[in-house]
Design a protein around this motif. Structure first.
Motif, short mmCIF file in Angstrom:
data_model
loop_
_atom_site.label_atom_id
_atom_site.label_comp_id
_atom_site.label_asym_id
_atom_site.label_seq_id
_atom_site.Cartn_x
_atom_site.Cartn_y
_atom_site.Cartn_z
N TYR A 120 0.81 -1.21 0.00
CA TYR A 120 0.00 0.00 0.00
C TYR A 120 0.85 1.27 0.00
CZ TYR A 120 -3.89 -3.09 1.10
OH TYR A 120 -4.83 -4.08 1.06
N ALA A 154 -0.45 -0.45 -4.65
CA ALA A 154 -1.90 -0.33 -4.49
C ALA A 154 -2.23 0.85 -3.58
CB ALA A 154 -2.49 -1.62 -3.91
N GLU A 155 -3.43 1.37 -3.74
CA GLU A 155 -3.91 2.42 -2.84
C GLU A 155 -4.50 1.77 -1.58
OE1 GLU A 155 -3.55 5.64 -2.98
OE2 GLU A 155 -2.45 5.47 -4.88
N ASP A 202 -7.21 2.13 -0.01
CA ASP A 202 -8.63 1.78 -0.01
C ASP A 202 -8.97 0.73 -1.06
OD1 ASP A 202 -8.15 3.44 -2.15
OD2 ASP A 202 -9.85 4.76 -1.79
N GLU A 203 -7.95 0.18 -1.74
CA GLU A 203 -8.18 -0.91 -2.69
C GLU A 203 -8.24 -2.24 -1.97
OE1 GLU A 203 -5.96 -1.11 -6.47
OE2 GLU A 203 -4.99 0.74 -5.82
N ASP A 204 -8.96 -3.18 -2.56
CA ASP A 204 -8.95 -4.55 -2.07
C ASP A 204 -7.74 -5.25 -2.67
OD1 ASP A 204 -10.49 -5.71 -0.19
OD2 ASP A 204 -12.10 -6.34 -1.51
N PHE A 205 -6.89 -5.81 -1.84
CA PHE A 205 -5.71 -6.52 -2.34
C PHE A 205 -5.79 -7.96 -1.83
CE2 PHE A 205 -1.35 -7.52 -3.30
CZ PHE A 205 -1.07 -6.72 -4.40
N SER A 206 -5.43 -8.91 -2.68
CA SER A 206 -5.59 -10.32 -2.34
C SER A 206 -4.35 -11.11 -2.71
CB SER A 206 -6.78 -10.91 -3.10
OG SER A 206 -6.51 -10.91 -4.50
N ARG A 211 -4.09 -11.36 -6.49
CA ARG A 211 -3.52 -10.18 -7.14
C ARG A 211 -2.02 -10.11 -6.90
NH1 ARG A 211 -5.41 -3.88 -6.19
NH2 ARG A 211 -3.86 -2.94 -7.58
N LYS A 262 -10.68 -10.44 6.76
CA LYS A 262 -10.50 -10.59 5.32
C LYS A 262 -10.45 -12.06 4.90
CE LYS A 262 -7.44 -9.07 1.58
NZ LYS A 262 -6.25 -8.24 1.25
N ILE A 268 -9.11 8.25 3.11
CA ILE A 268 -9.02 6.80 3.30
C ILE A 268 -9.94 6.41 4.46
CG2 ILE A 268 -7.50 4.87 3.88
CD1 ILE A 268 -7.02 6.11 1.11
N CYS A 290 -11.49 0.62 6.20
CA CYS A 290 -11.05 -0.18 5.05
C CYS A 290 -10.04 -1.24 5.52
CB CYS A 290 -10.45 0.71 3.96
SG CYS A 290 -8.83 1.41 4.34
#
Length: 311
Positions: free
Chosen positions: A39, A65-66, A68-72, A75, A158, A231, A235
């Motif tokens: 992030y 990534a930002e 507030d993005e969903d990261f997995s 990804r 998560k 943000i 999140c």
């Protein structure tokens, strides 16, 4: 020489420093394997290496990534795998370093769940978790995938919701998916190095000291700026250890001192879970730091393992 080296271990164990030194010696580049260092603008609380600490060594998978993005994990693997391939194709050593065991294992295996299309299942699970609480969601997971439920901590929202999403979307549990994928030959065959301490108390002292340094170097200001930029406090990224506790302090729900103690306690517990994860890997060569042992001695031990591995 093996073109791929994995450096695993708990938080504050010295993975970054060892990765940089080995990269300097082995014509390498570092691929971060940390679910929070992806992030942008979350630098202090994630212990992201500074330019000085990088010492001119290229570092990948940082600031991708930002917040507030969903990261997995999917990804991460989609982004990191081509980077590893490119490093190796250029005749260099890819040094994968970090403490996020799921990401590291999935990258090395070469497979992970692809992102699901927008079916609305994730959103429904999020809403249900908000309404009923994570205890209820964990009980649900226990009923369909007891093995996953036993591995996941109640605070790991998560991954609990992800496990339920996989079950609802595919009819297959994450446990079953992992069992099948582990039967396949891995994409990569790295040399594994692990960092630990003979005295667990020394690791905990390092963790506590790191939290103190984070506060001294501006963690509260970093969090204020993230919130001021829009943000959301709720999140996923802001729910990480070292952020959510201090958000509560900024909101006046507890003192900064109390929040710091909570971060130290949570980080120690997280370190124990990291060690439990990595100790399941029989290919991992452990570098166990003895009392008073310096970084140079750990580096020397790592060199010997690499030399013996290549013979």
């Amino acid at each position: 020489m093996n073109p791929i080296i994995c450096i695993a271990g708990p938080t504050a164990s010295g993975k970054t420093a060892l990765a940089v030194e080995l990269a300097k010696e082995l014509n390498g580049e570092v691929v971060s394997c940390d679910s929070m260092q992806v992030y942008r603008r979350m630098d202090i609380g994630t212990a992201k290496p500074t330019r000085e600490e990088m010492q001119g060594i290229p570092h990948h998978m940082i600031d991708v990534a930002e917040p507030d993005e969903d990261f997995s994990v999917s990804r991460y693997c989609d982004m990191a795998s081509p980077i590893v391939d490119d490093i190796v194709a250029r005749g260099k050593t890819a040094i994968i370093a970090g403490g996020t065991g799921l990401y590291m294992d999935s990258l090395i295996r070469g497979n992970a769940f692809a992102p699901f299309p927008a079916t609305g299942v994730r959103e429904k699970l999020e809403a249900q978790a908000d309404a009923e609480g994570m205890q209820a969601m964990l009980r649900w997971l226990q009923s369909v995938d007891p093995d996953s439920a036993a591995r996941l901590h109640l605070s790991d929202r998560k991954r609990i919701l992800r496990a339920l999403e996989v079950w609802l979307e595919t009819g297959e549990t994450i446990t079953e998916h992992n069992r099948k994928t582990q039967q396949k030959p891995p994409k990569y065959s790295p040399l594994w190095l692990g960092l630990d301490f003979a005295d667990r108390g020394e690791l905990y002292r390092r963790i506590d000291a790191r939290v103190d340094v984070m506060l001294e170097t501006g963690l509260m200001e970093e969090i204020r700026e993230l919130l001021a930029s829009g943000i959301p406090a709720k999140c996923t990224a802001m729910q990480a250890i070292g952020y959510k506790e201090f958000v509560n302090a900024l909101n006046g729900e507890e003192t900064v001192e109390a929040a710091a103690e909570e971060v130290k306690k949570s980080s120690r517990h997280y370190a124990k879970r990291q060690l439990t994860w990595f100790r399941r890997n029989p290919r991992l060569h452990w570098l166990t730091r003895q009392a008073g042992q310096k970084n140079e001695e750990i580096l020397t031990a790592a060199r010997q393992i690499i030399y013996d591995f290549d013979k």
